[in-house]
Design an enzyme around this catalytic site. Sequence first.
Site, short mmCIF file in Angstrom:
data_model
loop_
_atom_site.label_atom_id
_atom_site.label_comp_id
_atom_site.label_asym_id
_atom_site.label_seq_id
_atom_site.Cartn_x
_atom_site.Cartn_y
_atom_site.Cartn_z
N LYS A 1 -8.34 -1.45 6.03
CA LYS A 1 -8.56 -2.13 4.66
C LYS A 1 -7.68 -3.24 4.45
O LYS A 1 -7.95 -4.11 3.54
CB LYS A 1 -8.40 -0.77 3.79
CG LYS A 1 -9.70 0.29 3.86
CD LYS A 1 -9.63 1.45 2.95
CE LYS A 1 -8.71 2.43 3.63
NZ LYS A 1 -8.86 3.78 3.32
N SER B 1 -7.12 3.68 9.30
CA SER B 1 -8.00 3.73 8.08
C SER B 1 -7.42 2.83 7.06
O SER B 1 -7.89 1.90 6.45
CB SER B 1 -8.18 5.43 7.75
OG SER B 1 -8.45 5.07 6.27
N HIS C 1 0.90 -1.20 0.14
CA HIS C 1 0.19 -0.07 0.21
C HIS C 1 0.81 1.30 -0.03
O HIS C 1 1.88 1.30 0.63
CB HIS C 1 -0.90 -0.02 1.38
CG HIS C 1 -1.85 1.19 1.30
ND1 HIS C 1 -2.99 1.29 0.50
CD2 HIS C 1 -1.62 2.48 1.91
CE1 HIS C 1 -3.55 2.65 0.82
NE2 HIS C 1 -2.66 3.25 1.50
N ARG D 1 -14.19 12.77 8.27
CA ARG D 1 -12.80 13.73 8.63
C ARG D 1 -12.40 14.56 7.52
O ARG D 1 -12.20 15.62 7.90
CB ARG D 1 -11.77 12.38 8.57
CG ARG D 1 -11.93 11.44 9.68
CD ARG D 1 -11.03 10.29 9.51
NE ARG D 1 -9.59 10.64 9.30
CZ ARG D 1 -8.90 9.72 8.66
NH1 ARG D 1 -9.19 8.71 8.43
NH2 ARG D 1 -7.46 10.14 8.45
N ASP E 1 -14.76 2.76 7.54
CA ASP E 1 -14.01 3.81 7.22
C ASP E 1 -14.50 4.66 6.23
O ASP E 1 -14.04 5.91 6.26
CB ASP E 1 -12.82 2.99 6.48
CG ASP E 1 -11.68 4.00 5.87
OD1 ASP E 1 -11.28 4.76 6.77
OD2 ASP E 1 -11.55 4.15 4.65
N1 URA Z 1 -5.24 6.94 2.86
C1 URA Z 1 -6.52 6.24 3.51
O1 URA Z 1 -6.65 5.13 2.98
N2 URA Z 1 -6.74 6.84 4.82
C2 URA Z 1 -6.33 7.74 5.31
O2 URA Z 1 -6.95 8.31 6.72
C3 URA Z 1 -5.30 8.60 4.70
C4 URA Z 1 -4.89 7.96 3.54
#
Ligand code: URA
Length: 433
Positions: free
Chosen positions: A187, A183, A82, A168, A161
Amino acid sequence: MRMVDIIIKKKDGLKLSKEEIEFFVNGVTDGSIPDYQASALLMAICLKGMDDEETLNLTLAMAASGDSIDLSQIPDIKVDKHSTGGVGDKTTLILGPMVAALGVPVAKMSGRGLGHTGGTIDKLESIPGFNTQLTQEEFIRIVKDIGIAVAGQTGNLVPADKKLYALRDVTGTVDSIPLIASSIMSKKLAAGADAIVLDVKTGSGAFMKTSEDARKLAKAMVEIGKGAKRKTVAVITDMNRPLGKAVGNALEVKEAIEVLSGHGPDDITTVCITLAAKMLELAGMGDFKKCAQLAEGTIHDGSALMKFKQMIKAQNGNEKVVDNPKLLPSAKYTVEYKASSKGYISAIISDKLGVASMLLGAGRATKEDSVDPAAGITLLKKPGDMVEAGEPIMILHANSPSLFKESVNELEKAVKISSEKPPETPLIIDIIQ
Ligand code: URA
């Protein structure tokens, strides 16, 4: 349990229990906690922080808020990767095929771009016919057949999320390390990989503007990985400069093909070899040095390029683009952006470059916007290069001539020219494991 008590507890800087965190996440997911209370807690977390245990509990509760992908049908260790988002970051297109060419399965779910950052799914969709909307069965079948698939999210992954991120975004609570770490990692956990390599970007184009903050975020995510029993490594990389020379969807696919063919820019090639080597190391292919040699070897022997071609074909794309990149969409109009004075390029500020590319049609200002696959910017010069006044620094690509003016205005703010050569800074800043 009352949400107001949880908000007050965090406002007072106290530690939340697992049960309180689960109450919050479950209430956000099923809609029983109103947005104003969820937002108040997000702000309290932003201001008072969370310790490692709270961050892990938040991540696990979020990961459990929806579906999770079961990759157990795919044998071997599945390693996910990621990136925390960048400009011109086409690493997945390059290192996915490198790793898969060595027999390590890559089952990668990626996202679309927003704002100045690009998204892998938009890049892949610039390949004619390429299907990123796979069902879970198709996704797993393709990984089993050819060792790699890259698709948009399937199923209802981490709905908590989706809701929290939207809040947010509009309440000034994005830049909190526990919130970003939970977050991202929720995932990754729901996406089912056994091991995770994180590319944490730092600099003007990134969420974390300083390497100190990037280190903190990296450590928080590696701790979550440890707590969730997934081997996790974070590589901190520089985003003060654009990666490679192409920004924009089809332009970046073309550059990925160049890197996989062995004649891409050095910076993106180095970052990809490092990240691929870390993925291979986690998959048990040997130590870092050996894995870096293996990764580099897939470029030299053509196996990574072949794997990219196979992936395009398996996902219904026109794999002929690999041998003939002219088959990728190209813009009707191009304009050169020229140096205003003689000197060294001391900076090309990544986020502003990303915005300039977005203004040409390559990115989205809002989630509802569509992207122009052909639009974007090609850099002819990089930071540290010498230029003469009037010498072209970039080529802008767009399908409407009216888009150039605003983009050029943004580039005026992005490009800095100085009489002194800028110091060379490392591209790979640290590795946290
Ligand atoms: N990428 C994400 O998936 N979440 C965040 O909070 C910031 C970057």
